[in-house]
Design a protein around this motif. Structure first.
Motif, PDB file in Angstrom:
ATOM      1  N   GLN A  91      40.126  53.659  62.716  1.00  0.00           N
ATOM      2  CA  GLN A  91      40.482  52.409  62.115  1.00  0.00           C
ATOM      3  C   GLN A  91      39.415  51.399  61.381  1.00  0.00           C
ATOM      4  N   GLN A  92      38.004  51.505  61.845  1.00  0.00           N
ATOM      5  CA  GLN A  92      37.033  50.894  61.364  1.00  0.00           C
ATOM      6  C   GLN A  92      36.565  51.399  59.900  1.00  0.00           C
ATOM      7  N   ALA A  93      36.585  52.737  59.849  1.00  0.00           N
ATOM      8  CA  ALA A  93      36.289  53.212  58.561  1.00  0.00           C
ATOM      9  C   ALA A  93      37.432  52.917  57.610  1.00  0.00           C
ATOM     10  N   LEU A  94      38.732  52.869  57.882  1.00  0.00           N
ATOM     11  CA  LEU A  94      39.754  52.927  56.843  1.00  0.00           C
ATOM     12  C   LEU A  94      39.669  51.225  56.602  1.00  0.00           C
ATOM     13  N   LEU A  95      39.499  50.483  57.554  1.00  0.00           N
ATOM     14  CA  LEU A  95      39.531  48.966  57.073  1.00  0.00           C
ATOM     15  C   LEU A  95      38.269  48.549  56.464  1.00  0.00           C
ATOM     16  N   GLU A  96      37.155  49.221  56.346  1.00  0.00           N
ATOM     17  CA  GLU A  96      35.978  48.883  55.576  1.00  0.00           C
ATOM     18  C   GLU A  96      36.290  49.503  53.965  1.00  0.00           C
ATOM     19  N   GLU A  97      37.005  50.720  54.113  1.00  0.00           N
ATOM     20  CA  GLU A  97      37.287  51.163  52.759  1.00  0.00           C
ATOM     21  C   GLU A  97      37.979  50.256  52.060  1.00  0.00           C
ATOM     22  N   HIS A  98      39.153  49.908  52.909  1.00  0.00           N
ATOM     23  CA  HIS A  98      40.175  48.889  52.242  1.00  0.00           C
ATOM     24  C   HIS A  98      39.642  47.664  51.760  1.00  0.00           C
ATOM     25  N   GLU A  99      38.678  47.081  52.378  1.00  0.00           N
ATOM     26  CA  GLU A  99      38.023  45.850  52.018  1.00  0.00           C
ATOM     27  C   GLU A  99      37.061  46.006  50.968  1.00  0.00           C
ATOM     28  N   ARG A 100      36.538  47.218  50.612  1.00  0.00           N
ATOM     29  CA  ARG A 100      35.422  47.488  49.513  1.00  0.00           C
ATOM     30  C   ARG A 100      36.626  47.629  48.502  1.00  0.00           C
ATOM     31  N   PHE A 101      37.530  48.449  48.528  1.00  0.00           N
ATOM     32  CA  PHE A 101      38.585  48.002  47.427  1.00  0.00           C
ATOM     33  C   PHE A 101      39.046  46.760  47.140  1.00  0.00           C
ATOM     34  N   ALA A 102      39.443  46.079  47.971  1.00  0.00           N
ATOM     35  CA  ALA A 102      39.996  44.858  47.997  1.00  0.00           C
ATOM     36  C   ALA A 102      39.073  43.967  47.013  1.00  0.00           C
ATOM     37  N   ARG A 103      37.674  44.137  47.338  1.00  0.00           N
ATOM     38  CA  ARG A 103      36.659  43.077  46.700  1.00  0.00           C
ATOM     39  C   ARG A 103      36.744  43.495  45.085  1.00  0.00           C
ATOM     40  N   ARG A 104      36.782  44.878  45.066  1.00  0.00           N
ATOM     41  CA  ARG A 104      36.825  45.299  43.541  1.00  0.00           C
ATOM     42  C   ARG A 104      37.978  44.771  42.908  1.00  0.00           C
ATOM     43  N   ILE A 105      38.944  44.754  43.393  1.00  0.00           N
ATOM     44  CA  ILE A 105      40.370  44.327  42.965  1.00  0.00           C
ATOM     45  C   ILE A 105      40.472  42.922  42.670  1.00  0.00           C
ATOM     46  N   GLU A 106      39.777  42.132  43.919  1.00  0.00           N
ATOM     47  CA  GLU A 106      39.699  40.848  43.409  1.00  0.00           C
ATOM     48  C   GLU A 106      38.967  40.323  42.367  1.00  0.00           C
ATOM     49  N   VAL A 107      38.013  41.187  42.033  1.00  0.00           N
ATOM     50  CA  VAL A 107      37.128  40.841  40.738  1.00  0.00           C
ATOM     51  C   VAL A 107      38.181  41.045  39.560  1.00  0.00           C
ATOM     52  N   GLU A 108      38.552  42.314  39.389  1.00  0.00           N
ATOM     53  CA  GLU A 108      39.593  42.491  38.273  1.00  0.00           C
ATOM     54  C   GLU A 108      40.890  41.488  37.967  1.00  0.00           C
ATOM     55  N   ASP A 109      41.429  41.184  39.325  1.00  0.00           N
ATOM     56  CA  ASP A 109      42.325  40.341  39.598  1.00  0.00           C
ATOM     57  C   ASP A 109      41.789  38.741  38.648  1.00  0.00           C
ATOM     58  N   THR A 110      40.827  38.432  39.091  1.00  0.00           N
ATOM     59  CA  THR A 110      40.449  37.228  38.593  1.00  0.00           C
ATOM     60  C   THR A 110      40.086  37.227  37.129  1.00  0.00           C
ATOM     61  N   ARG A 111      39.609  38.350  36.778  1.00  0.00           N
ATOM     62  CA  ARG A 111      39.471  38.842  35.141  1.00  0.00           C
ATOM     63  C   ARG A 111      40.722  38.756  34.443  1.00  0.00           C
ATOM     64  N   LEU A 112      41.715  39.361  35.248  1.00  0.00           N
ATOM     65  CA  LEU A 112      43.009  39.308  34.401  1.00  0.00           C
ATOM     66  C   LEU A 112      43.680  37.896  34.380  1.00  0.00           C
ATOM     67  N   GLY A 113      43.420  37.012  35.479  1.00  0.00           N
ATOM     68  CA  GLY A 113      43.771  35.739  35.583  1.00  0.00           C
ATOM     69  C   GLY A 113      43.258  34.817  34.472  1.00  0.00           C
TER      70      GLY A 113
END
Length: 674
Positions: free
Chosen positions: A287-309
């Motif tokens: 669980q923890q490994a998958l959650l950490e990987e999810h959060e890592r991608f979520a942060r990258r997506i957050e940056v791109e999502d902000t750029r798109l906006g």
């Protein structure tokens, strides 16, 4: 050619290929491929095929295709409900006329208010025009209400008509087409996207028509007030239209990119929430490994999502700036025309209202135009798929097979699957007589199941003939053959229906039953105890999707499937390894019921099995290898057969090998441990 041992095994686990040494893996690495931009490493999903296409297409091409798209949607709507379609078109035109007349009436109100005289007199003179404006607005409201009512009646009918045609054509398509992975992908795409956007086509076209008619009405009012006002409208709306196009395209591209980002992160969301992966996720404490990987991608997506906006906001600001300058220039010219006497003050006020209304309407036109164009691409795919389905329907001649058959004669039959490099059947001949029990045996891929599907009318031979008495299968409707054959497959469908419907669907019905026949079929298959143990017995839904629904084990599903095959009491029954998931005792009971139980005396029963002990009592056994029948006869004949070299035949070798395996497993101490 060298062989590479797998995991150090020297036999039974080798694959051909050059010998290679495996190096140590890295101490840290990405868990899955990663592109330079998030999502670049993913394969393109079918549902993203046309995302953003409108933003990559010229405005002129979009405008050029709109008439054809509109005709297609209107034709579809007219076929679904002619009366509602005509009503919506007429009322929409009437609403546009009321809007235009309302603007002209507003000019008369302004003329009365700006005329010479006392205030009370001017107001009194404006009252008739004000009443007319109010009446026109009320009429427009009623007409718009009628359009909404017509759309409410029309859209569900279009949805039902298209969906019914889609399902009707797809569920009757020939099986070899369904076996094609490309066809299956095309069908899924048409169902998921094509049907969805086809349902949206009518309201979108109504929205576009409303906006275009409003724009035309405003232009007509300006032409009536003063011809020179039309260029002013162009000066006002063209920059606004350009900005609206830029903004719309940025929105479409942003949506496409956002979909890619979401696909990437949902891989980990799915792993964390999926029911099938849940046991292993917990057992391996991942669980923890998958959650950490999810959060890592979520942060990258957050940056791109902000750029798109931000990019979308920049385009919007540019559009507003350009539009504001154009509007300022337009109103300045309008003021100059009024001040110099070119245009009466009341007409100038009317022109102001018309131009202002046109600017907002133009944005709606641009957005609706892009949406309809992009969605029409999915509709094109849907219509192309439907046309392909029409070409792939089973052959129909208008002739049906009789209810009984004395013999099925197979002569030199060949069959090759579409896109296959080699034939699945090569020159198979046999005769199946009424009242006999026949077995097809052989290795995987030898042609057993293919031959059974040819007998059932699911495939048509590419060579040779199959005759039911004197009728060749190509002379009759394919579906009449299928109606005479009951098939029980190794992986039966777990229908999310009641227990009774899971039995009666074998005869093509899910709401009606022959009670005595249903009970007899479940007793023969051993499913009677399964159904008797369910909370509502026959009425129990066999799916956890329903309240009180139950799930069956693989073996119990197999018993229900056998009952399903027995229920129609067809003249041909094909059992394609239906007992693979049953225990030995249940399997013996099923075969004993099929071979010795009460049944039609003229029924032809075909058993397909890897377990040769199950077919020893069959009247005839056909041994398949590489698409050919290499041996045939009853069990004793085949066991006594010898090759030219004096060796036992294929069947005898396989039977002896299986029997020896069972004996070794039964002797304590002979099993492998580890």
């Amino acid at each position: 050619m060298n062989e590479v041992p797998i995991n150090g095994m020297q036999s039974g686990g080798t694959v051909p290929g050059p010998r290679r040494e495996l190096s140590l893996p890295p101490a840290s690495a990405s868990a899955a491929p990663e592109g330079e931009a998030v999502g670049d490493e993913l394969k393109s999903a079918y549902w993203m095929q046309w995302d953003g296409e409108a933003a990559r297409t010229s405005v002129w091409r979009i405008l050029g295709r709109l008439p054809a798209i509109s005709r297609r949607v209107l034709g579809l709507a007219y076929r679904a409900d002619p009366r509602a379609t005509v009503m919506v078109v007429v009322l929409q035109l009437g609403s546009a006329l009321m809007s235009a007349f309302g603007l002209l009436a507003s000019v008369r109100v302004l003329s009365a208010l700006f005329a010479q005289g006392a205030t009370s007199e001017r107001i009194h003179n404006a009252l008739p025009s004000l009443a007319l404006v109010a009446g026109l607005m009320a009429a427009q409201g009623l007409l718009d209400f009628g359009v909404a009512r017509g759309q409410a009646a029309l859209t569900p009918k279009v949805r039902r008509a298209v969906e019914q045609e889609f399902l009707r054509l797809n569920c009757h398509v020939r099986l070899e087409a369904v076996d094609d992975a490309a066809f299956a992908d095309e069908a899924n795409k048409a169902n998921d996207r094509g049907l969805y956007y086809m349902r949206q086509a009518v309201p979108q076209l109504i929205q576009l028509a409303h906006a275009v008619l409003g724009l035309v009405g405003s232009a007509g009012v300006l032409a009536v007030l003063h011809p020179a006002l039309l260029p002013l409208l162009v000066i006002s709306v063209v920059p606004q239209g350009y900005a609206a196009v830029r903004s719309a395209r940025q929105q479409f591209l942003s949506h496409s990119r956002y979909s890619t980002l979401q696909r990437r992160i949902r891989l980990f969301t799915w792993l964390l929430l999926d029911r099938d992966s849940a046991p292993e996720v917990r057992a391996s404490t991942a669980q923890q490994a998958l959650l950490e990987e999810h959060e890592r991608f979520a942060r990258r997506i957050e940056v791109e999502d902000t750029r798109l906006g931000r990019e979308e906001a920049n385009v919007s600001l540019l559009g507003r700036s350009v539009g504001g300058v154009a509007v300022g220039a337009t109103y300045g010219v309008l003021g100059w025309m009024t001040a110099t006497g070119w245009l009466p003050l009341a007409a100038g006020g009317g022109a102001f209202l018309a131009i202002r209304s046109s600017r907002g309407t133009l944005v709606s036109v641009v957005l609706a135009m892009h949406q309809i164009y992009e969605h029409a691409l999915w509709i094109d795919d849907l219509e192309g798929h439907l046309e392909r389905c029409r070409r792939l329907q089973p052959h129909r001649t208008g002739r049906c097979l009789p209810d009984q058959v004395k013999a099925i004669t197979v002569t030199d039959v060949h069959y090759t699957y579409p896109e296959a490099a080699r034939p699945a059947l090569r020159g198979v001949s046999m005769t199946l007589s009424a009242g006999s029990t026949v077995a097809f045996v052989g290795a995987n891929g030898s042609g057993k199941s293919t031959m059974a599907k040819l007998l059932a009318g699911l495939y048509t031979p590419t060579g040779g003939t199959i005759c039911w008495d004197d009728l060749e299968v190509r002379e009759v409707d394919a579906e009449s053959i299928q109606a005479r054959v009951s098939m029980v497959l190794q992986a039966p469908v777990a229908w999310p229906l009641s227990a009774l419907a899971n039995v009666t669907i074998g005869a093509g019905t899910i709401t009606e039953a022959d009670p005595e026949r249903a009970l007899a079929s479940v007793i023969e298959s051993g499913a009677d105890r399964v159904i008797a143990g369910l909370p509502q017995q026959w009425a129990t839904p066999l799916s956890k999707r329903f309240k009180g629904g139950q799930e069956l084990s693989g073996g119990n599903w197999a018993k229900v499937a056998v009952a399903r095959g027995l229920y129609p009491d067809s003249c041909v029954l094909v059992l394609d390894e239906p007992t693979a998931s049953m225990d030995a005792r249940a399997e013996h009971a099923v075969y004993d019921a099929v071979l010795h139980g009460p049944r039609r005396p003229d029924r032809i029963t075909v058993l397909i099995s890897h377990r040769l002990a199950s077919v020893t009592e069959c009247d005839m056994i056909y041994v398949f290898r590489d698409g050919r029948v290499i041996e045939s006869g009853d069990h004793h004949t085949l066991m006594a057969r010898r090759t030219a070299a004096g060796e036992p035949g294929e069947y005898a070798q396989l039977f002896t090998l299986q029997a020896a395996t069972y004996r070794e497993a039964a002797i304590p101490g002979t099993e492998e441990t580890g």
